[in-house]
Every structure is written in C-alpha cells, then in structure tokens.
Design a protein around this motif. Structure first.
Motif, PDB file in Angstrom:
ATOM      1  N   THR A  10     -42.485  62.722  -7.037  1.00 15.93           N
ATOM      2  CA  THR A  10     -43.412  62.229  -6.021  1.00 15.93           C
ATOM      3  C   THR A  10     -44.507  61.336  -6.591  1.00 15.93           C
ATOM      4  N   GLY A  11     -45.002  61.699  -7.759  1.00  9.10           N
ATOM      5  CA  GLY A  11     -45.948  60.817  -8.431  1.00  9.10           C
ATOM      6  C   GLY A  11     -47.382  60.904  -7.935  1.00  9.10           C
ATOM      7  N   THR A  12     -47.804  62.064  -7.459  1.00  7.39           N
ATOM      8  CA  THR A  12     -49.222  62.141  -7.053  1.00  7.39           C
ATOM      9  C   THR A  12     -50.141  62.102  -8.277  1.00  7.39           C
ATOM     10  N   ASN A  13     -49.686  62.636  -9.395  1.00  9.44           N
ATOM     11  CA  ASN A  13     -50.510  62.512 -10.613  1.00  9.44           C
ATOM     12  C   ASN A  13     -50.557  61.070 -11.097  1.00  9.44           C
ATOM     13  N   ILE A 108     -49.044  67.166 -18.020  1.00  2.22           N
ATOM     14  CA  ILE A 108     -49.799  67.997 -17.082  1.00  2.22           C
ATOM     15  C   ILE A 108     -48.881  69.121 -16.610  1.00  2.22           C
ATOM     16  N   PRO A 110     -48.746  72.804 -14.200  1.00  6.24           N
ATOM     17  CA  PRO A 110     -49.468  73.482 -13.122  1.00  6.24           C
ATOM     18  C   PRO A 110     -49.669  74.983 -13.322  1.00  6.24           C
ATOM     19  N   GLU A 174     -55.227  69.098 -10.831  1.00  8.03           N
ATOM     20  CA  GLU A 174     -54.440  68.278 -11.766  1.00  8.03           C
ATOM     21  C   GLU A 174     -54.927  66.834 -11.716  1.00  8.03           C
TER      22      GLU A 174
HETATM   23  C1  GRF Z   1     -47.102  68.564 -10.952  1.00  3.48           C
HETATM   24  O1  GRF Z   1     -47.357  69.830 -10.417  1.00  3.48           O
HETATM   25  C2  GRF Z   1     -47.136  68.617 -12.458  1.00  3.48           C
HETATM   26  O2  GRF Z   1     -48.064  69.526 -12.962  1.00  3.48           O
HETATM   27  C3  GRF Z   1     -45.750  69.063 -12.786  1.00  3.48           C
HETATM   28  O3  GRF Z   1     -44.925  68.390 -11.867  1.00  3.48           O
HETATM   29  C4  GRF Z   1     -45.671  68.111 -10.684  1.00  3.48           C
HETATM   30  C5  GRF Z   1     -45.582  66.652 -10.461  1.00  3.48           C
HETATM   31  O4  GRF Z   1     -46.175  66.266  -9.251  1.00  3.48           O
HETATM   32  N1  GRF Z   1     -45.448  68.806 -14.179  1.00  3.48           N
HETATM   33  P1  GRF Z   1     -46.383  64.725  -8.930  1.00  3.48           P
HETATM   34  O5  GRF Z   1     -45.018  64.041  -9.080  1.00  3.48           O
HETATM   35  O6  GRF Z   1     -47.399  64.179  -9.878  1.00  3.48           O
HETATM   36  O7  GRF Z   1     -46.842  64.704  -7.498  1.00  3.48           O
END
Ligand code: GRF
Length: 200
Positions: A10-13, A108, A110, A174
């Motif tokens: 999804t790439g929210t980080n 990262i 969680p 995060e």
């Molecule tokens: C996050 O919970 C991260 O900690 C884990 O994978 C998930 C990725 O989420 N490693 P996103 O793709 O950044 O939304």
C-alpha cells in the motif's frame, strides 16, 4: 543523501516519507527512486504522483534470491542510492545485498521489537493480549527484525480494539518515526555501537 525506498504494498509509509520530503523535514535525505517487488503495489502510484521513478523488480521473475537482489542492486546503483529504506517491503534480504549498504538500511516494523518479530506483528500482539505495543525503526542485519533499534513509539492496546483498529493506531506512529529516522540517518546523526544506536 540519496535514498531508495523498497515497498511491496500500500505504501502509506512511503507516503509519509514523500510528504516529509515535500515539507522539507526529510533533509538531507532525498528520495531518488521507489522499487517494488510486486507490480500491483499501490505505493507505485504514490511515487509517480510525486514524480519519483517507480520501478518494479518482480522477485517471481528471477531464479533465485541472489539474481533478484542483483537486479535490485542494479536499479539502486543506477540511481546512485546511498541508503535504503524498507517501507513495507516483504522480502528477506540476504547478506549478499546487506553487505552493499552497511548501516545504511532501515526497516519499519509494527511492534515494539524484540517482541513480535516476523509477519503480522499487530495480530501477534493483539492475540497475545499485551496492553502496549508499538512501532520500531531498526537497522537491517542478517536476523529478521533483529537489527539495532533506531527509534520506537509505544501504542496502547484498548479493550475494544480489533486487529484492524490496532493496526491503524500503530501505522499513525510508524508514519511519525520513520521519516524522522531517515532524516537522522542522512544527516549522519545515527551512531551505532554494537546493538545500541545513539542519535547525536
Ligand atoms: C507497515 O505496518 C510496516 O510496519 C510493515 O508493513 C506495513 C506496510 O504498510 N513492515 P504500508 O505499505 O507502508 O502502508
């Protein structure tokens, strides 16, 4: 410092990193490319919306881990990447890749490591019944989710939580700690001494 971001989903980080860069708070880090091992990863669209090179290195297209990692390294080299951020990248990297970026790869995760390493850490914490969990940014080394810890944020588990509500609460944190850690890394302000990391 030129940063390559590796994603799988999804790439929210990634979005948090892009937003931080746009706001000026990622400096001196500069995101120079985003690479996904999954062609359908939604995060690729986020990268393109910010005019970043968004590339796919599909692990399924390669005979083995080393060939996949060589292809990744080639893309990162093309963009002169000096440090790598794993932002929801769901492949384990081998020493072959890690040796190219010593103390230059952040992940990262969680949960509050060393609790709940591995897959679906939010569900692990929820099912274990802990009252506090969180998020961790750490250097990547050969052990999965075992590298030296750079930053953590604690998140309460509430009585009426579901795995999804907990996941969302952790994700918010995060998005705070990852960009901050990347900026510190790029500024040369993370000093690792064995398994302890100081930010100077
Ligand atoms: C996050 O919970 C991260 O900690 C884990 O994978 C998930 C990725 O989420 N490693 P996103 O793709 O950044 O939304």
């Amino acid at each position: 410092m030129k940063i390559g971001v590796l994603i799988s989903g999804t790439g929210t980080n990634l979005q948090a990193l892009l937003d931080a860069e746009r706001a000026g708070s990622l400096r001196p880090a500069e995101i120079v490319c985003v690479v996904s091992n999954r062609p359908e990863a939604l995060g690729l669209g986020r990268a393109r919306a910010f005019h970043k090179p968004a590339l796919v290195v599909d692990h399924k297209a390669f005979g083995g881990r080393q060939a996949f990692e060589d292809a990744l390294l080639e893309v990162l080299d093309e963009h002169q990447v000096a440090a790598v951020v794993l932002a929801g990248f769901m492949r384990v990297l081998t020493p072959h890749f890690l040796a190219r970026f010593p103390d230059r790869i952040l992940n990262i995760h969680p949960s509050l490591l060393p609790a709940f390493p591995g897959i679906d850490a939010q569900r692990q914490a929820f099912e274990h019944g802990v009252k506090v969990t969180g998020a961790t940014v750490h250097f990547v080394d050969v052990g999965v989710d075992q590298g030296a810890i750079v930053a953590q944020a604690a998140v309460p588990v509430l009585d009426d939580d579901t795995v999804d509500s907990l996941r969302a609460r952790i994700l918010e944190r995060e998005h705070e700690i990852l960009p901050r850690a990347v900026a510190l890394l790029a500024a040369g302000r993370l000093v690792r001494d064995g398994h302890r990391v100081r930010s100077s």
